[in-house]
Scaffold this motif. Structure first.
Motif, PDB file in Angstrom:
ATOM      1  N   CYS A 149      52.155  13.367   2.554  1.00 48.87           N
ATOM      2  CA  CYS A 149      52.372  14.809   2.711  1.00 48.87           C
ATOM      3  C   CYS A 149      52.795  15.376   1.367  1.00 48.87           C
ATOM      4  O   CYS A 149      52.474  14.809   0.322  1.00 48.87           O
ATOM      5  N   ALA A 150      53.536  16.455   1.375  1.00 47.37           N
ATOM      6  CA  ALA A 150      53.951  17.084   0.116  1.00 47.37           C
ATOM      7  C   ALA A 150      55.114  16.347  -0.544  1.00 47.37           C
ATOM      8  O   ALA A 150      55.119  16.174  -1.761  1.00 47.37           O
ATOM      9  N   GLY A 151      56.102  15.930   0.269  1.00 45.99           N
ATOM     10  CA  GLY A 151      57.295  15.330  -0.306  1.00 45.99           C
ATOM     11  C   GLY A 151      57.771  14.056   0.356  1.00 45.99           C
ATOM     12  O   GLY A 151      58.744  13.457  -0.076  1.00 45.99           O
ATOM     13  N   GLY A 152      57.126  13.656   1.442  1.00 46.15           N
ATOM     14  CA  GLY A 152      57.481  12.420   2.126  1.00 46.15           C
ATOM     15  C   GLY A 152      58.098  12.589   3.500  1.00 46.15           C
ATOM     16  O   GLY A 152      58.101  11.666   4.301  1.00 46.15           O
ATOM     17  N   LYS A 153      58.618  13.780   3.801  1.00 51.32           N
ATOM     18  CA  LYS A 153      59.280  13.987   5.093  1.00 51.32           C
ATOM     19  C   LYS A 153      58.281  13.996   6.258  1.00 51.32           C
ATOM     20  O   LYS A 153      58.470  13.303   7.258  1.00 51.32           O
ATOM     21  N   ARG A 154      57.202  14.788   6.133  1.00 50.30           N
ATOM     22  CA  ARG A 154      56.241  14.872   7.240  1.00 50.30           C
ATOM     23  C   ARG A 154      55.488  13.567   7.435  1.00 50.30           C
ATOM     24  O   ARG A 154      55.190  13.184   8.578  1.00 50.30           O
ATOM     25  N   SER A 155      55.188  12.862   6.355  1.00 53.02           N
ATOM     26  CA  SER A 155      54.485  11.581   6.522  1.00 53.02           C
ATOM     27  C   SER A 155      55.394  10.568   7.211  1.00 53.02           C
ATOM     28  O   SER A 155      54.927   9.782   8.047  1.00 53.02           O
ATOM     29  N   ALA A 156      56.692  10.596   6.924  1.00 54.90           N
ATOM     30  CA  ALA A 156      57.627   9.716   7.627  1.00 54.90           C
ATOM     31  C   ALA A 156      57.694  10.090   9.113  1.00 54.90           C
ATOM     32  O   ALA A 156      57.777   9.214   9.976  1.00 54.90           O
ATOM     33  N   MET A 157      57.643  11.386   9.407  1.00 60.28           N
ATOM     34  CA  MET A 157      57.614  11.831  10.806  1.00 60.28           C
ATOM     35  C   MET A 157      56.336  11.336  11.488  1.00 60.28           C
ATOM     36  O   MET A 157      56.373  10.907  12.654  1.00 60.28           O
ATOM     37  N   ALA A 158      55.216  11.388  10.786  1.00 61.11           N
ATOM     38  CA  ALA A 158      53.953  10.916  11.349  1.00 61.11           C
ATOM     39  C   ALA A 158      54.001   9.407  11.604  1.00 61.11           C
ATOM     40  O   ALA A 158      53.484   8.930  12.619  1.00 61.11           O
ATOM     41  N   VAL A 159      54.640   8.650  10.708  1.00 63.58           N
ATOM     42  CA  VAL A 159      54.828   7.214  10.932  1.00 63.58           C
ATOM     43  C   VAL A 159      55.619   7.011  12.224  1.00 63.58           C
ATOM     44  O   VAL A 159      55.282   6.146  13.035  1.00 63.58           O
ATOM     45  N   ASP A 160      56.643   7.838  12.429  1.00 70.01           N
ATOM     46  CA  ASP A 160      57.452   7.737  13.649  1.00 70.01           C
ATOM     47  C   ASP A 160      56.607   8.041  14.886  1.00 70.01           C
ATOM     48  O   ASP A 160      56.717   7.364  15.907  1.00 70.01           O
ATOM     49  N   HIS A 161      55.720   9.039  14.807  1.00 71.27           N
ATOM     50  CA  HIS A 161      54.808   9.339  15.922  1.00 71.27           C
ATOM     51  C   HIS A 161      53.920   8.123  16.221  1.00 71.27           C
ATOM     52  O   HIS A 161      53.679   7.801  17.387  1.00 71.27           O
ATOM     53  N   CYS A 162      53.437   7.480  15.170  1.00 69.24           N
ATOM     54  CA  CYS A 162      52.590   6.292  15.344  1.00 69.24           C
ATOM     55  C   CYS A 162      53.358   5.172  16.022  1.00 69.24           C
ATOM     56  O   CYS A 162      52.855   4.514  16.936  1.00 69.24           O
ATOM     57  N   ARG A 163      54.584   4.965  15.580  1.00 63.87           N
ATOM     58  CA  ARG A 163      55.430   3.911  16.150  1.00 63.87           C
ATOM     59  C   ARG A 163      55.649   4.166  17.647  1.00 63.87           C
ATOM     60  O   ARG A 163      55.521   3.257  18.466  1.00 63.87           O
ATOM     61  N   LYS A 164      55.943   5.421  18.001  1.00 63.77           N
ATOM     62  CA  LYS A 164      56.185   5.763  19.407  1.00 63.77           C
ATOM     63  C   LYS A 164      54.925   5.606  20.253  1.00 63.77           C
ATOM     64  O   LYS A 164      55.012   5.379  21.461  1.00 63.77           O
ATOM     65  N   ALA A 165      53.756   5.728  19.619  1.00 62.40           N
ATOM     66  CA  ALA A 165      52.478   5.578  20.325  1.00 62.40           C
ATOM     67  C   ALA A 165      51.952   4.142  20.239  1.00 62.40           C
ATOM     68  O   ALA A 165      50.807   3.878  20.599  1.00 62.40           O
TER      69      ALA A 165
END
Length: 109
Positions: free
Chosen positions: A68-84
């Motif tokens: 992403c732009a700074g790392g926060k949203r990509s870390a959130m997306a990793v969390d979405h992947c983990r939950k799925a």
């Protein structure tokens, strides 16, 4: 949470090397207008606002790296992947800002 898997951080140079070697599929989770303005060559846009881990493109055996732009949203997306229960746990630490700070090229416009 205790025992939770940690997001794997890659440096801009690690991502660049892996991209050049065709070892990763880089997914940019910024919004389409951000992606259109500036992006890393080879990245695909899958915005976090409509992010569905099950609908990600087939990586063809490559490692999926989120960005992403700074790392926060990509870390959130990793969390979405983990939950799925998707085995996607890697992102570009610092995002596009770190990439540019490392002097690596982007595509604008």
């Amino acid at each position: 949470m205790f025992g939770a898997p940690k997001t794997k951080d890659l440096t801009p140079q690690q991502v660049k090397t892996a991209l050049d070697a065709h070892e990763i599929l880089l997914i940019d989770v910024r919004e389409p207008d951000e992606f259109a303005a500036e992006k890393i060559e080879g990245a695909l846009n899958v915005p976090l606002s409509s992010f569905n881990p099950a609908a990600l493109p087939d990586a063809g055996g490559k490692t999926v790296v989120l960005q992403c732009a700074g790392g926060k949203r990509s870390a959130m997306a990793v969390d979405h992947c983990r939950k799925a229960n998707q085995a996607i746990e890697t992102h570009l630490a610092g995002g596009l800002a770190a990439w540019k700070a490392a002097g690596l090229p982007t595509i604008t416009g």
